[in-house]
Design a protein around this motif. Structure first.
Motif, PDB file in Angstrom:
ATOM      1  N   MET A 144      35.948  38.801  48.212  1.00 32.20           N
ATOM      2  CA  MET A 144      37.216  39.520  48.127  1.00 32.20           C
ATOM      3  C   MET A 144      36.991  41.018  48.073  1.00 32.20           C
ATOM      4  O   MET A 144      37.729  41.792  48.687  1.00 32.20           O
ATOM      5  N   VAL A 145      35.964  41.457  47.365  1.00 30.47           N
ATOM      6  CA  VAL A 145      35.650  42.889  47.296  1.00 30.47           C
ATOM      7  C   VAL A 145      35.191  43.382  48.669  1.00 30.47           C
ATOM      8  O   VAL A 145      35.562  44.486  49.095  1.00 30.47           O
ATOM      9  N   ALA A 146      34.422  42.564  49.383  1.00 25.35           N
ATOM     10  CA  ALA A 146      34.010  42.930  50.743  1.00 25.35           C
ATOM     11  C   ALA A 146      35.228  43.059  51.651  1.00 25.35           C
ATOM     12  O   ALA A 146      35.317  43.998  52.454  1.00 25.35           O
ATOM     13  N   LEU A 147      36.173  42.138  51.517  1.00 25.47           N
ATOM     14  CA  LEU A 147      37.410  42.235  52.288  1.00 25.47           C
ATOM     15  C   LEU A 147      38.161  43.520  51.927  1.00 25.47           C
ATOM     16  O   LEU A 147      38.665  44.220  52.804  1.00 25.47           O
ATOM     17  N   ALA A 148      38.215  43.838  50.641  1.00 23.98           N
ATOM     18  CA  ALA A 148      38.941  45.029  50.182  1.00 23.98           C
ATOM     19  C   ALA A 148      38.325  46.313  50.730  1.00 23.98           C
ATOM     20  O   ALA A 148      39.018  47.322  50.856  1.00 23.98           O
ATOM     21  N   ALA A 149      37.049  46.281  51.084  1.00 20.86           N
ATOM     22  CA  ALA A 149      36.414  47.458  51.683  1.00 20.86           C
ATOM     23  C   ALA A 149      36.886  47.670  53.119  1.00 20.86           C
ATOM     24  O   ALA A 149      36.756  48.769  53.650  1.00 20.86           O
ATOM     25  N   GLN A 150      37.458  46.615  53.725  1.00 19.56           N
ATOM     26  CA  GLN A 150      37.921  46.693  55.114  1.00 19.56           C
ATOM     27  C   GLN A 150      39.441  46.709  55.235  1.00 19.56           C
ATOM     28  O   GLN A 150      39.980  47.261  56.180  1.00 19.56           O
ATOM     29  N   ASP A 151      40.105  46.032  54.314  1.00 25.73           N
ATOM     30  CA  ASP A 151      41.538  45.814  54.430  1.00 25.73           C
ATOM     31  C   ASP A 151      42.128  45.760  53.024  1.00 25.73           C
ATOM     32  O   ASP A 151      41.430  45.441  52.058  1.00 25.73           O
ATOM     33  N   ALA A 152      43.391  46.028  52.908  1.00 24.88           N
ATOM     34  CA  ALA A 152      44.040  46.037  51.595  1.00 24.88           C
ATOM     35  C   ALA A 152      44.038  44.637  50.972  1.00 24.88           C
ATOM     36  O   ALA A 152      44.317  43.645  51.639  1.00 24.88           O
ATOM     37  N   VAL A 153      43.686  44.580  49.691  1.00 22.70           N
ATOM     38  CA  VAL A 153      43.708  43.343  48.910  1.00 22.70           C
ATOM     39  C   VAL A 153      44.499  43.625  47.637  1.00 22.70           C
ATOM     40  O   VAL A 153      44.352  44.685  47.026  1.00 22.70           O
ATOM     41  N   ASN A 154      45.310  42.684  47.248  1.00 24.07           N
ATOM     42  CA  ASN A 154      46.132  42.795  46.051  1.00 24.07           C
ATOM     43  C   ASN A 154      45.258  43.096  44.824  1.00 24.07           C
ATOM     44  O   ASN A 154      44.398  42.291  44.479  1.00 24.07           O
ATOM     45  N   PRO A 155      45.465  44.229  44.158  1.00 24.64           N
ATOM     46  CA  PRO A 155      44.672  44.537  42.962  1.00 24.64           C
ATOM     47  C   PRO A 155      44.799  43.463  41.874  1.00 24.64           C
ATOM     48  O   PRO A 155      43.832  43.191  41.157  1.00 24.64           O
ATOM     49  N   ALA A 156      45.962  42.846  41.751  1.00 26.88           N
ATOM     50  CA  ALA A 156      46.132  41.777  40.753  1.00 26.88           C
ATOM     51  C   ALA A 156      45.278  40.572  41.109  1.00 26.88           C
ATOM     52  O   ALA A 156      44.773  39.874  40.219  1.00 26.88           O
ATOM     53  N   ALA A 157      45.076  40.312  42.396  1.00 26.69           N
ATOM     54  CA  ALA A 157      44.224  39.210  42.833  1.00 26.69           C
ATOM     55  C   ALA A 157      42.767  39.490  42.486  1.00 26.69           C
ATOM     56  O   ALA A 157      42.041  38.596  42.039  1.00 26.69           O
ATOM     57  N   LEU A 158      42.332  40.735  42.674  1.00 24.05           N
ATOM     58  CA  LEU A 158      40.962  41.105  42.315  1.00 24.05           C
ATOM     59  C   LEU A 158      40.748  40.987  40.808  1.00 24.05           C
ATOM     60  O   LEU A 158      39.699  40.504  40.362  1.00 24.05           O
ATOM     61  N   ALA A 159      41.715  41.415  40.021  1.00 25.16           N
ATOM     62  CA  ALA A 159      41.605  41.280  38.562  1.00 25.16           C
ATOM     63  C   ALA A 159      41.561  39.808  38.166  1.00 25.16           C
ATOM     64  O   ALA A 159      40.766  39.407  37.303  1.00 25.16           O
ATOM     65  N   TYR A 160      42.382  38.993  38.809  1.00 27.96           N
ATOM     66  CA  TYR A 160      42.437  37.569  38.487  1.00 27.96           C
ATOM     67  C   TYR A 160      41.082  36.902  38.707  1.00 27.96           C
ATOM     68  O   TYR A 160      40.571  36.208  37.827  1.00 27.96           O
ATOM     69  N   ILE A 161      40.482  37.111  39.869  1.00 23.33           N
ATOM     70  CA  ILE A 161      39.220  36.428  40.172  1.00 23.33           C
ATOM     71  C   ILE A 161      38.105  36.925  39.251  1.00 23.33           C
ATOM     72  O   ILE A 161      37.234  36.156  38.848  1.00 23.33           O
ATOM     73  N   ASN A 162      38.160  38.194  38.866  1.00 26.05           N
ATOM     74  CA  ASN A 162      37.165  38.726  37.935  1.00 26.05           C
ATOM     75  C   ASN A 162      37.307  38.086  36.556  1.00 26.05           C
ATOM     76  O   ASN A 162      36.318  37.687  35.937  1.00 26.05           O
ATOM     77  N   ARG A 163      38.525  37.973  36.069  1.00 27.94           N
ATOM     78  CA  ARG A 163      38.749  37.350  34.758  1.00 27.94           C
ATOM     79  C   ARG A 163      38.399  35.869  34.780  1.00 27.94           C
ATOM     80  O   ARG A 163      37.929  35.320  33.798  1.00 27.94           O
ATOM     81  N   LEU A 164      38.632  35.222  35.928  1.00 26.41           N
ATOM     82  CA  LEU A 164      38.369  33.787  36.008  1.00 26.41           C
ATOM     83  C   LEU A 164      36.899  33.473  35.762  1.00 26.41           C
ATOM     84  O   LEU A 164      36.579  32.527  35.043  1.00 26.41           O
ATOM     85  N   SER A 165      35.992  34.257  36.314  1.00 24.15           N
ATOM     86  CA  SER A 165      34.577  33.973  36.062  1.00 24.15           C
ATOM     87  C   SER A 165      34.244  34.152  34.587  1.00 24.15           C
ATOM     88  O   SER A 165      33.424  33.409  34.031  1.00 24.15           O
ATOM     89  N   ASP A 166      34.888  35.088  33.927  1.00 22.22           N
ATOM     90  CA  ASP A 166      34.689  35.251  32.479  1.00 22.22           C
ATOM     91  C   ASP A 166      35.197  34.024  31.715  1.00 22.22           C
ATOM     92  O   ASP A 166      34.549  33.539  30.790  1.00 22.22           O
ATOM     93  N   LEU A 167      36.353  33.536  32.121  1.00 20.36           N
ATOM     94  CA  LEU A 167      36.896  32.330  31.486  1.00 20.36           C
ATOM     95  C   LEU A 167      35.950  31.152  31.670  1.00 20.36           C
ATOM     96  O   LEU A 167      35.698  30.390  30.730  1.00 20.36           O
ATOM     97  N   LEU A 168      35.410  31.000  32.856  1.00 23.18           N
ATOM     98  CA  LEU A 168      34.507  29.879  33.111  1.00 23.18           C
ATOM     99  C   LEU A 168      33.233  29.995  32.288  1.00 23.18           C
ATOM    100  O   LEU A 168      32.704  28.989  31.806  1.00 23.18           O
ATOM    101  N   PHE A 169      32.740  31.209  32.088  1.00 25.41           N
ATOM    102  CA  PHE A 169      31.579  31.393  31.219  1.00 25.41           C
ATOM    103  C   PHE A 169      31.889  30.908  29.808  1.00 25.41           C
ATOM    104  O   PHE A 169      31.114  30.167  29.197  1.00 25.41           O
ATOM    105  N   VAL A 170      33.036  31.308  29.292  1.00 17.38           N
ATOM    106  CA  VAL A 170      33.427  30.907  27.936  1.00 17.38           C
ATOM    107  C   VAL A 170      33.634  29.390  27.868  1.00 17.38           C
ATOM    108  O   VAL A 170      33.200  28.734  26.919  1.00 17.38           O
ATOM    109  N   LEU A 171      34.253  28.817  28.902  1.00 13.56           N
ATOM    110  CA  LEU A 171      34.465  27.362  28.912  1.00 13.56           C
ATOM    111  C   LEU A 171      33.153  26.594  28.977  1.00 13.56           C
ATOM    112  O   LEU A 171      33.036  25.506  28.397  1.00 13.56           O
ATOM    113  N   ALA A 172      32.162  27.131  29.664  1.00  9.63           N
ATOM    114  CA  ALA A 172      30.848  26.481  29.690  1.00  9.63           C
ATOM    115  C   ALA A 172      30.255  26.455  28.288  1.00  9.63           C
ATOM    116  O   ALA A 172      29.661  25.451  27.868  1.00  9.63           O
ATOM    117  N   ARG A 173      30.438  27.514  27.547  1.00 16.23           N
ATOM    118  CA  ARG A 173      29.950  27.548  26.161  1.00 16.23           C
ATOM    119  C   ARG A 173      30.733  26.572  25.292  1.00 16.23           C
ATOM    120  O   ARG A 173      30.159  25.907  24.423  1.00 16.23           O
TER     121      ARG A 173
END
Length: 191
Positions: A144-173
């Protein structure tokens, strides 16, 4: 409402795929790569759900899976003018979806043993599956970040995917007995 009567359309046989706005995009494009990795992350989350013993955690990830379909729709709807406002006809990730993830992280993190080292992606089978989903989500974020370097990407979508990996880390614990069964990195252990 989505209605799928036919699974195959033959319209992609030329190496393109249709976007929400009716345009066609090469299947090798950065946009389709990002959409595909979001789909992979969603599939990895589905596999993780099968191993999680707690209904609360399974329900949380099922909600995330639905959000990831929203994210795929968002990515499939280019916004040349940079307008990412949702509407009746345009589905977008909105900031409250990432905020909800932050609330889940905070609530789950309260019950975890404090970290003393980096956590290896293992422990229980459920935790290992969640770590695979986390790593796949990070790949989706990079796409998504690579796409954003070429074309507009929803900032809320970028924040969402970033937070999701954090959530998954916590859920693994959480899946590792609230962090008590985490396998931690020992730097230089095998020198």
């Amino acid at each position: 409402m989505v209605r799928l009567n036919r699974i195959y359309t033959r319209t992609g046989d030329d190496g393109t795929t249709g976007l929400v706005d009716g345009s066609r995009c090469p299947k090798h494009s950065a946009r389709i790569a990002a959409m595909g990795l979001v789909d992979e992350a969603n599939s990895a989350i589905g596999l993780a759900i099968c191993a999680l013993p707690g209904e609360t955690e399974r329900a949380l990830l099922t909600r995330v899976q639905n959000d990831l379909f929203d994210l795929g729709a968002d990515l499939a709807t280019p916004a040349a003018d940079g307008d990412f406002a949702p509407s009746e006809m345009v589905l977008r990730i909105v900031p409250s979806q990432a905020e909800w993830i932050e609330q889940q992280i905070d609530a789950l993190n309260e019950r975890l043993e404090p970290l003393t080292s980096f956590v290896l992606p293992g422990g229980s089978e459920a935790a290992a599956r969640v770590h695979v989903a986390r790593a796949t989500t990070r790949a989706a974020e990079r796409a998504m970040v690579a796409l954003a370097a070429q074309d507009a990407v929803n900032p809320a979508a970028l924040a969402y995917i970033n937070r999701l990996s954090d959530l998954l880390f916590v859920l693994a614990r959480v899946a590792n007995d609230d962090g008590r069964a985490d396998v931690t990195w020992v730097p230089g252990k095998n020198r």
